[in-house]
Design a protein around this motif. Sequence first.
Motif, PDB file in Angstrom:
ATOM      1  N   LEU A  84      14.053  -3.788  11.869  1.00  0.00           N
ATOM      2  CA  LEU A  84      13.030  -2.745  11.793  1.00  0.00           C
ATOM      3  C   LEU A  84      12.990  -2.029  13.142  1.00  0.00           C
ATOM      4  CD1 LEU A  84      10.776  -1.474  10.088  1.00  0.00           C
ATOM      5  CD2 LEU A  84       9.205  -3.168  11.050  1.00  0.00           C
ATOM      6  N   LYS A  85      13.304  -0.727  13.138  1.00  0.00           N
ATOM      7  CA  LYS A  85      13.378   0.033  14.375  1.00  0.00           C
ATOM      8  C   LYS A  85      12.026   0.658  14.696  1.00  0.00           C
ATOM      9  CE  LYS A  85      18.329   1.077  14.171  1.00  0.00           C
ATOM     10  NZ  LYS A  85      19.365   2.141  14.210  1.00  0.00           N
ATOM     11  N   MET A  86      11.244  -0.013  15.542  1.00  0.00           N
ATOM     12  CA  MET A  86       9.950   0.489  15.992  1.00  0.00           C
ATOM     13  C   MET A  86       9.815   0.186  17.478  1.00  0.00           C
ATOM     14  SD  MET A  86       7.407  -0.549  12.841  1.00  0.00           S
ATOM     15  CE  MET A  86       6.101   0.517  13.452  1.00  0.00           C
ATOM     16  N   ASP A  87       9.388   1.183  18.255  1.00  0.00           N
ATOM     17  CA  ASP A  87       9.289   1.038  19.709  1.00  0.00           C
ATOM     18  C   ASP A  87       7.943   0.424  20.081  1.00  0.00           C
ATOM     19  OD1 ASP A  87      10.019   1.119  22.320  1.00  0.00           O
ATOM     20  OD2 ASP A  87       9.742   3.276  22.583  1.00  0.00           O
ATOM     21  N   TYR A 134      -0.323 -10.469   3.823  1.00  0.00           N
ATOM     22  CA  TYR A 134       0.778  -9.614   3.390  1.00  0.00           C
ATOM     23  C   TYR A 134       1.238 -10.044   2.003  1.00  0.00           C
ATOM     24  CZ  TYR A 134       5.400  -7.483   3.127  1.00  0.00           C
ATOM     25  OH  TYR A 134       6.502  -6.768   2.706  1.00  0.00           O
ATOM     26  N   LYS A 135       1.344  -9.071   1.084  1.00  0.00           N
ATOM     27  CA  LYS A 135       1.818  -9.346  -0.261  1.00  0.00           C
ATOM     28  C   LYS A 135       2.342  -8.058  -0.879  1.00  0.00           C
ATOM     29  CE  LYS A 135       0.390 -11.340  -4.713  1.00  0.00           C
ATOM     30  NZ  LYS A 135      -0.753 -11.919  -5.473  1.00  0.00           N
ATOM     31  N   GLU A 136       3.527  -8.120  -1.457  1.00  0.00           N
ATOM     32  CA  GLU A 136       4.125  -6.993  -2.177  1.00  0.00           C
ATOM     33  C   GLU A 136       4.083  -5.695  -1.367  1.00  0.00           C
ATOM     34  OE1 GLU A 136       2.041  -6.894  -5.860  1.00  0.00           O
ATOM     35  OE2 GLU A 136       3.096  -8.641  -6.683  1.00  0.00           O
ATOM     36  N   ASN A 137       4.595  -5.778  -0.137  1.00  0.00           N
ATOM     37  CA  ASN A 137       4.734  -4.624   0.766  1.00  0.00           C
ATOM     38  C   ASN A 137       3.409  -4.080   1.298  1.00  0.00           C
ATOM     39  OD1 ASN A 137       7.568  -4.604   0.542  1.00  0.00           O
ATOM     40  ND2 ASN A 137       7.452  -3.380  -1.330  1.00  0.00           N
ATOM     41  N   ASN A 138       2.307  -4.802   1.070  1.00  0.00           N
ATOM     42  CA  ASN A 138       1.011  -4.373   1.577  1.00  0.00           C
ATOM     43  C   ASN A 138       0.511  -5.362   2.619  1.00  0.00           C
ATOM     44  OD1 ASN A 138       0.037  -1.935  -0.058  1.00  0.00           O
ATOM     45  ND2 ASN A 138       0.774  -3.321  -1.646  1.00  0.00           N
ATOM     46  N   LEU A 139       0.195  -4.833   3.803  1.00  0.00           N
ATOM     47  CA  LEU A 139      -0.334  -5.641   4.893  1.00  0.00           C
ATOM     48  C   LEU A 139      -1.788  -5.260   5.148  1.00  0.00           C
ATOM     49  CD1 LEU A 139      -0.035  -7.590   7.328  1.00  0.00           C
ATOM     50  CD2 LEU A 139       0.801  -5.627   8.660  1.00  0.00           C
ATOM     51  N   ILE A 140      -2.679  -6.248   5.081  1.00  0.00           N
ATOM     52  CA  ILE A 140      -4.093  -6.043   5.359  1.00  0.00           C
ATOM     53  C   ILE A 140      -4.461  -6.852   6.592  1.00  0.00           C
ATOM     54  CG2 ILE A 140      -6.446  -6.226   4.486  1.00  0.00           C
ATOM     55  CD1 ILE A 140      -4.783  -4.303   2.883  1.00  0.00           C
ATOM     56  N   LYS A 158     -11.418  -1.817   8.559  1.00  0.00           N
ATOM     57  CA  LYS A 158     -10.282  -1.803   7.644  1.00  0.00           C
ATOM     58  C   LYS A 158      -9.020  -1.427   8.397  1.00  0.00           C
ATOM     59  CE  LYS A 158     -10.034   1.682   4.812  1.00  0.00           C
ATOM     60  NZ  LYS A 158     -10.268   2.590   3.670  1.00  0.00           N
ATOM     61  N   ALA A 159      -7.931  -2.136   8.078  1.00  0.00           N
ATOM     62  CA  ALA A 159      -6.609  -1.784   8.612  1.00  0.00           C
ATOM     63  C   ALA A 159      -5.595  -2.158   7.549  1.00  0.00           C
ATOM     64  CB  ALA A 159      -6.328  -2.516   9.918  1.00  0.00           C
ATOM     65  N   ALA A 160      -5.158  -1.152   6.777  1.00  0.00           N
ATOM     66  CA  ALA A 160      -4.251  -1.387   5.650  1.00  0.00           C
ATOM     67  C   ALA A 160      -2.950  -0.622   5.865  1.00  0.00           C
ATOM     68  CB  ALA A 160      -4.918  -0.945   4.344  1.00  0.00           C
ATOM     69  N   PHE A 161      -1.827  -1.289   5.573  1.00  0.00           N
ATOM     70  CA  PHE A 161      -0.509  -0.692   5.741  1.00  0.00           C
ATOM     71  C   PHE A 161       0.325  -0.961   4.486  1.00  0.00           C
ATOM     72  CE2 PHE A 161      -2.207  -1.985   9.809  1.00  0.00           C
ATOM     73  CZ  PHE A 161      -2.021  -0.867  10.612  1.00  0.00           C
ATOM     74  N   ASN A 162       0.916   0.101   3.940  1.00  0.00           N
ATOM     75  CA  ASN A 162       1.774  -0.006   2.771  1.00  0.00           C
ATOM     76  C   ASN A 162       3.203   0.373   3.183  1.00  0.00           C
ATOM     77  OD1 ASN A 162       2.580   1.842  -0.115  1.00  0.00           O
ATOM     78  ND2 ASN A 162       2.386  -0.371  -0.077  1.00  0.00           N
ATOM     79  N   PHE A 163       4.120  -0.592   3.097  1.00  0.00           N
ATOM     80  CA  PHE A 163       5.484  -0.402   3.580  1.00  0.00           C
ATOM     81  C   PHE A 163       6.343   0.271   2.502  1.00  0.00           C
ATOM     82  CE2 PHE A 163       3.750  -3.470   6.402  1.00  0.00           C
ATOM     83  CZ  PHE A 163       4.431  -3.341   7.597  1.00  0.00           C
ATOM     84  N   LYS A 165      10.129   2.752   1.930  1.00  0.00           N
ATOM     85  CA  LYS A 165      11.519   2.621   2.347  1.00  0.00           C
ATOM     86  C   LYS A 165      11.738   3.097   3.777  1.00  0.00           C
ATOM     87  CE  LYS A 165      16.251   3.970   1.166  1.00  0.00           C
ATOM     88  NZ  LYS A 165      17.133   4.741   0.259  1.00  0.00           N
ATOM     89  N   ASP A 166      11.207   4.273   4.131  1.00  0.00           N
ATOM     90  CA  ASP A 166      11.472   4.854   5.446  1.00  0.00           C
ATOM     91  C   ASP A 166      10.221   5.033   6.308  1.00  0.00           C
ATOM     92  OD1 ASP A 166      14.266   5.215   4.949  1.00  0.00           O
ATOM     93  OD2 ASP A 166      13.760   6.935   3.682  1.00  0.00           O
ATOM     94  N   PHE A 167       9.075   4.628   5.788  1.00  0.00           N
ATOM     95  CA  PHE A 167       7.850   4.796   6.563  1.00  0.00           C
ATOM     96  C   PHE A 167       6.779   3.820   6.077  1.00  0.00           C
ATOM     97  CE2 PHE A 167       7.456   7.523   2.894  1.00  0.00           C
ATOM     98  CZ  PHE A 167       6.130   7.394   2.496  1.00  0.00           C
ATOM     99  N   VAL A 168       5.683   3.769   6.824  1.00  0.00           N
ATOM    100  CA  VAL A 168       4.544   2.916   6.481  1.00  0.00           C
ATOM    101  C   VAL A 168       3.313   3.797   6.358  1.00  0.00           C
ATOM    102  CG1 VAL A 168       3.117   0.952   7.169  1.00  0.00           C
ATOM    103  CG2 VAL A 168       5.546   1.011   7.808  1.00  0.00           C
ATOM    104  N   GLU A 169       2.624   3.718   5.227  1.00  0.00           N
ATOM    105  CA  GLU A 169       1.347   4.418   5.080  1.00  0.00           C
ATOM    106  C   GLU A 169       0.258   3.606   5.772  1.00  0.00           C
ATOM    107  OE1 GLU A 169       0.805   4.782   0.878  1.00  0.00           O
ATOM    108  OE2 GLU A 169       1.897   6.684   0.761  1.00  0.00           O
ATOM    109  N   SER A 170      -0.613   4.284   6.518  1.00  0.00           N
ATOM    110  CA  SER A 170      -1.671   3.591   7.262  1.00  0.00           C
ATOM    111  C   SER A 170      -3.034   4.146   6.890  1.00  0.00           C
ATOM    112  CB  SER A 170      -1.440   3.726   8.771  1.00  0.00           C
ATOM    113  OG  SER A 170      -1.343   5.086   9.154  1.00  0.00           O
TER     114      SER A 170
END
Length: 315
Positions: A84-87, A134-140, A158-163, A165-170
């Motif tokens: 995962l390429k993240m700085d 974390y479950k099914e590409n969703n991180l809470i 609240k801090a929710a992230f949906n992974f 293919k090329d990005f993460v929804e926040s």
Amino acid sequence: LRIVDFQYDEFIGKSITSDFSMQKDADKYSMNIDRFRLSQEEGNIEVAGKVSFNEKISLETSDSNLNVSFSNTNLKEMFKLIKLKMDIDGKIISVPIINVTGKLSSPVISGDVLLQDTKIGTILLGDLRGKLDYKENNLILSKMEYKDRFNNNLIFDKAAFNFKKDFVESDLSCSADFENIFGLKVNTNIEHKGRIIYGDNPYIEGKNVLKDMKMNEYKLGDVRFFVRFEKDELKFTEDTSTDASSAFGKIVIKPDSTVFDKLKITVRRKGSLAFDGVLSGKSNLNIDIRNTDIQLVLRYFNLDFNFGLLVLKLF
């Protein structure tokens, strides 16, 4: 089993030490892991538990129940391990254990985590503590708190992230109590919806609302804007869909200085503050306070005189 000085893609490890046993029962294979230790130059990861496989050994047929612990594990190196390429950098310390269950191809992960000395690019943020699920590409992330070296605090509702293919929804919301933001005391409730783009040119972008914002106790009301964070640059764009206060311009954050590039904060019915120049050990910063409520100006400089609604005009 012990392996030393190994490399997987861009990840370089110091050693792997493992103590496990395998057994076959009918159509199931079982692996009992007494200890698996992955060591880096600094820090390590330890895993214990059981993994079983139905019919054949693969991630898709696995059923796991593992406990994972971290000790000063380098976050940036972990991103290399999962490609995962993240700085983003920092140290991971779990408190006390992270549990991994389900298929290893799509695991269910839960536990408490502490990130220390977190950095995005060259910008040192601070420490982050909370509970992750974390479950099914969703991180809470819940019960999450952030604190930096200037005693600035964030408490997240609240801090929710949906992974994807090329990005993460926040999707984030938190209360902010900043004791020192460029010398200012700021209180507000923050709402952010956006996305994190990872890869060779990562960046963060999104829509932001700073609700009931106060600067040195001066009430600014709601401030709405779009922001894009790439490398060391924060670019603000006005949200023109409402008549709330807003911001536009750029801030470039460097290790020893902060550059303001025509940054303007427009305060509804009370004028504006504009910043242009460098804030550092040898500052050269211009602040434009024309047509601005003088109470806002005095509060900016942490002064308190009752000048009513007098407007300050400087040319």
